[in-house]
Design a protein around this motif. Sequence first.
Motif, PDB file in Angstrom:
ATOM      1  N   LEU A 169     118.930 -19.959 -30.762  1.00 54.28           N
ATOM      2  CA  LEU A 169     118.446 -20.294 -32.098  1.00 54.28           C
ATOM      3  C   LEU A 169     117.690 -19.110 -32.682  1.00 54.28           C
ATOM      4  N   PRO A 170     117.875 -18.852 -33.961  1.00 47.30           N
ATOM      5  CA  PRO A 170     117.168 -17.728 -34.580  1.00 47.30           C
ATOM      6  C   PRO A 170     115.675 -17.997 -34.682  1.00 47.30           C
ATOM      7  N   VAL A 171     114.913 -16.924 -34.707  1.00 49.32           N
ATOM      8  CA  VAL A 171     113.463 -16.988 -34.905  1.00 49.32           C
ATOM      9  C   VAL A 171     113.174 -16.397 -36.273  1.00 49.32           C
ATOM     10  N   LEU A 172     112.618 -17.203 -37.177  1.00 55.87           N
ATOM     11  CA  LEU A 172     112.344 -16.767 -38.545  1.00 55.87           C
ATOM     12  C   LEU A 172     110.840 -16.762 -38.796  1.00 55.87           C
ATOM     13  N   ASP A 173     110.383 -15.721 -39.473  1.00 55.50           N
ATOM     14  CA  ASP A 173     108.975 -15.529 -39.787  1.00 55.50           C
ATOM     15  C   ASP A 173     108.743 -15.903 -41.247  1.00 55.50           C
ATOM     16  N   LEU A 174     108.105 -17.048 -41.478  1.00 51.06           N
ATOM     17  CA  LEU A 174     107.921 -17.551 -42.839  1.00 51.06           C
ATOM     18  C   LEU A 174     107.061 -16.620 -43.683  1.00 51.06           C
ATOM     19  N   SER A 175     106.180 -15.855 -43.055  1.00 48.57           N
ATOM     20  CA  SER A 175     105.319 -14.954 -43.826  1.00 48.57           C
ATOM     21  C   SER A 175     106.110 -13.868 -44.531  1.00 48.57           C
ATOM     22  N   LEU A 176     107.347 -13.612 -44.092  1.00 49.94           N
ATOM     23  CA  LEU A 176     108.177 -12.608 -44.767  1.00 49.94           C
ATOM     24  C   LEU A 176     108.544 -13.047 -46.178  1.00 49.94           C
ATOM     25  N   ALA A 177     108.462 -14.348 -46.441  1.00 49.13           N
ATOM     26  CA  ALA A 177     108.759 -14.837 -47.794  1.00 49.13           C
ATOM     27  C   ALA A 177     107.647 -14.495 -48.772  1.00 49.13           C
ATOM     28  N   ASP A 178     106.481 -14.070 -48.263  1.00 52.25           N
ATOM     29  CA  ASP A 178     105.373 -13.703 -49.149  1.00 52.25           C
ATOM     30  C   ASP A 178     105.582 -12.359 -49.835  1.00 52.25           C
ATOM     31  N   ASP A 179     106.346 -11.491 -49.200  1.00 48.42           N
ATOM     32  CA  ASP A 179     106.499 -10.107 -49.652  1.00 48.42           C
ATOM     33  C   ASP A 179     107.821  -9.948 -50.387  1.00 48.42           C
ATOM     34  N   PRO A 180     107.800  -9.550 -51.657  1.00 48.96           N
ATOM     35  CA  PRO A 180     109.057  -9.357 -52.385  1.00 48.96           C
ATOM     36  C   PRO A 180     110.016  -8.397 -51.685  1.00 48.96           C
ATOM     37  N   ALA A 181     109.481  -7.480 -50.880  1.00 49.79           N
ATOM     38  CA  ALA A 181     110.324  -6.502 -50.201  1.00 49.79           C
ATOM     39  C   ALA A 181     111.112  -7.120 -49.047  1.00 49.79           C
ATOM     40  N   THR A 182     110.621  -8.241 -48.501  1.00 47.93           N
ATOM     41  CA  THR A 182     111.291  -8.866 -47.350  1.00 47.93           C
ATOM     42  C   THR A 182     111.797 -10.272 -47.644  1.00 47.93           C
ATOM     43  N   ARG A 183     111.497 -10.765 -48.841  1.00 52.31           N
ATOM     44  CA  ARG A 183     111.824 -12.164 -49.149  1.00 52.31           C
ATOM     45  C   ARG A 183     113.317 -12.434 -49.113  1.00 52.31           C
ATOM     46  N   GLU A 184     114.115 -11.556 -49.707  1.00 55.10           N
ATOM     47  CA  GLU A 184     115.556 -11.806 -49.769  1.00 55.10           C
ATOM     48  C   GLU A 184     116.189 -11.785 -48.389  1.00 55.10           C
ATOM     49  N   ASP A 185     115.713 -10.878 -47.524  1.00 58.18           N
ATOM     50  CA  ASP A 185     116.256 -10.846 -46.170  1.00 58.18           C
ATOM     51  C   ASP A 185     115.877 -12.109 -45.419  1.00 58.18           C
ATOM     52  N   PHE A 186     114.643 -12.592 -45.617  1.00 61.11           N
ATOM     53  CA  PHE A 186     114.236 -13.856 -44.990  1.00 61.11           C
ATOM     54  C   PHE A 186     115.135 -14.993 -45.469  1.00 61.11           C
ATOM     55  N   ARG A 187     115.380 -15.057 -46.758  1.00 58.67           N
ATOM     56  CA  ARG A 187     116.216 -16.138 -47.275  1.00 58.67           C
ATOM     57  C   ARG A 187     117.651 -16.040 -46.754  1.00 58.67           C
ATOM     58  N   ARG A 188     118.144 -14.836 -46.580  1.00 60.48           N
ATOM     59  CA  ARG A 188     119.488 -14.667 -46.014  1.00 60.48           C
ATOM     60  C   ARG A 188     119.528 -15.225 -44.592  1.00 60.48           C
ATOM     61  N   GLN A 189     118.499 -14.912 -43.808  1.00 56.24           N
ATOM     62  CA  GLN A 189     118.436 -15.426 -42.440  1.00 56.24           C
ATOM     63  C   GLN A 189     118.283 -16.954 -42.416  1.00 56.24           C
ATOM     64  N   LEU A 190     117.480 -17.471 -43.334  1.00 54.11           N
ATOM     65  CA  LEU A 190     117.277 -18.917 -43.406  1.00 54.11           C
ATOM     66  C   LEU A 190     118.573 -19.625 -43.777  1.00 54.11           C
ATOM     67  N   HIS A 191     119.297 -19.074 -44.736  1.00 48.13           N
ATOM     68  CA  HIS A 191     120.580 -19.637 -45.150  1.00 48.13           C
ATOM     69  C   HIS A 191     121.537 -19.681 -43.961  1.00 48.13           C
ATOM     70  N   ALA A 192     121.607 -18.578 -43.221  1.00 46.97           N
ATOM     71  CA  ALA A 192     122.523 -18.513 -42.084  1.00 46.97           C
ATOM     72  C   ALA A 192     122.140 -19.521 -41.004  1.00 46.97           C
ATOM     73  N   ALA A 193     120.845 -19.654 -40.727  1.00 44.32           N
ATOM     74  CA  ALA A 193     120.406 -20.600 -39.699  1.00 44.32           C
ATOM     75  C   ALA A 193     120.694 -22.036 -40.106  1.00 44.32           C
ATOM     76  N   ALA A 194     120.462 -22.338 -41.386  1.00 44.97           N
ATOM     77  CA  ALA A 194     120.696 -23.689 -41.878  1.00 44.97           C
ATOM     78  C   ALA A 194     122.177 -24.050 -41.826  1.00 44.97           C
ATOM     79  N   ARG A 195     123.018 -23.084 -42.099  1.00 43.95           N
ATOM     80  CA  ARG A 195     124.462 -23.333 -42.078  1.00 43.95           C
ATOM     81  C   ARG A 195     125.029 -23.341 -40.662  1.00 43.95           C
ATOM     82  N   ASP A 196     124.444 -22.544 -39.784  1.00 39.77           N
ATOM     83  CA  ASP A 196     124.995 -22.389 -38.440  1.00 39.77           C
ATOM     84  C   ASP A 196     124.750 -23.632 -37.587  1.00 39.77           C
ATOM     85  N   THR A 197     123.476 -23.970 -37.351  1.00 40.56           N
ATOM     86  CA  THR A 197     123.166 -25.133 -36.513  1.00 40.56           C
ATOM     87  C   THR A 197     122.208 -26.109 -37.163  1.00 40.56           C
ATOM     88  N   GLY A 198     121.549 -25.710 -38.255  1.00 45.83           N
ATOM     89  CA  GLY A 198     120.525 -26.575 -38.828  1.00 45.83           C
ATOM     90  C   GLY A 198     119.265 -26.616 -38.000  1.00 45.83           C
TER      91      GLY A 198
END
Length: 345
Positions: free
Chosen positions: A20-49
């Motif tokens: 299972l992926p490990v996602l760091d929610l604090s990355l959503a605070d930073d505009p520089a890392t937010r999109e990458d966090f959302r990409r990872q979140l999207h993939a995790a939600a679609r892969d296994t939920g």
Amino acid sequence: MSSAHPSFSSSFSSSLTSSLPVLDLSLADDPATREDFRRQLHAAARDTGFLHLTGHGVSEAEMAHILDVTRAFFALPEADRLAVSNLNSPHFRGYTRIGHELTGGASDWRDQLDVGAERTAPAVGPADPAYLWLEGPNQWPEALPELRTVVLDWQRRLAAVAHRLLRELLASIGAPEDFFDAAFDRPHLHTKLVRYPGSAPSGADQGVGAHKDYGFLTLLLQDSVGGLQVVKDGGFVDVPPLPGAFVVNLGELLEIATEGYLTATDHRVVSPPGATERFSVPFFYNPRLDAVIDTVPGDYLAHAPGVAHDASNPLHAEYGRNELKGWVRAHPAVARKWHPELLAA
């Protein structure tokens, strides 16, 4: 809470370790890392939920404290625990003895305390929806007065984390992140304190049987004893505890809301060996009971397969109906005492 899917059995158990992926929610605070966090979140939600969530702002000390209080509750004499039995509550709140909750029609080898938002019970008339019975006061053991403050504070903390994650999840699939804000203006919160007391005398290893959660989001705190398993690639894989992280999974209402683009995933807990105890604290974040879950708009719908239909587990867009279904199935003794008409429905 859950909707049972008994077709999975112990024979599906896999020795594979969870990836299972490990996602760091604090990355959503930073505009520089937010999109990458959302990409990872999207993939995790679609892969296994399912995913591990760090960076959520809840300290390891807070996590340790609620686990300590959980252990303290189950260390109380049985008479003190039975004084807050859920058989006393028309709202399905309180303590469930070992083996008295069902998943897939079979007994789960665990005991637990169910706590919701602390609210006054509404007056429920014959023309009102029966799910209104799910709102009301909790039961608290007199022998452990600290429990009330700790659990209710925990619910408030995790509700804030869950709502933030829900908004990020919607943004990750290209949907309006505030789409569910109105449905969560008075969320239906639910926390379980759970003990798995080791292997059942029968030799069965069903700590809790295979099921899907029937709400929106679950945030699970595990102790250091493993046992959680998730369906992935056609079999069950282990989800070892990760210190400082919550295990997050999607519920059935997100499947409804996204026309099957996001799906709830079967999971279970295998009993720990021998007399080893396992403690966990799952938190369920759900909308108000009368919320009707509309389809989330977005271009992603072009890739949505539609909601899977299971005759043994009908899904309801009105949240309260979906939740009540699960409570009646899991706790038929409570339903039989307080709401026998629901068992005949």
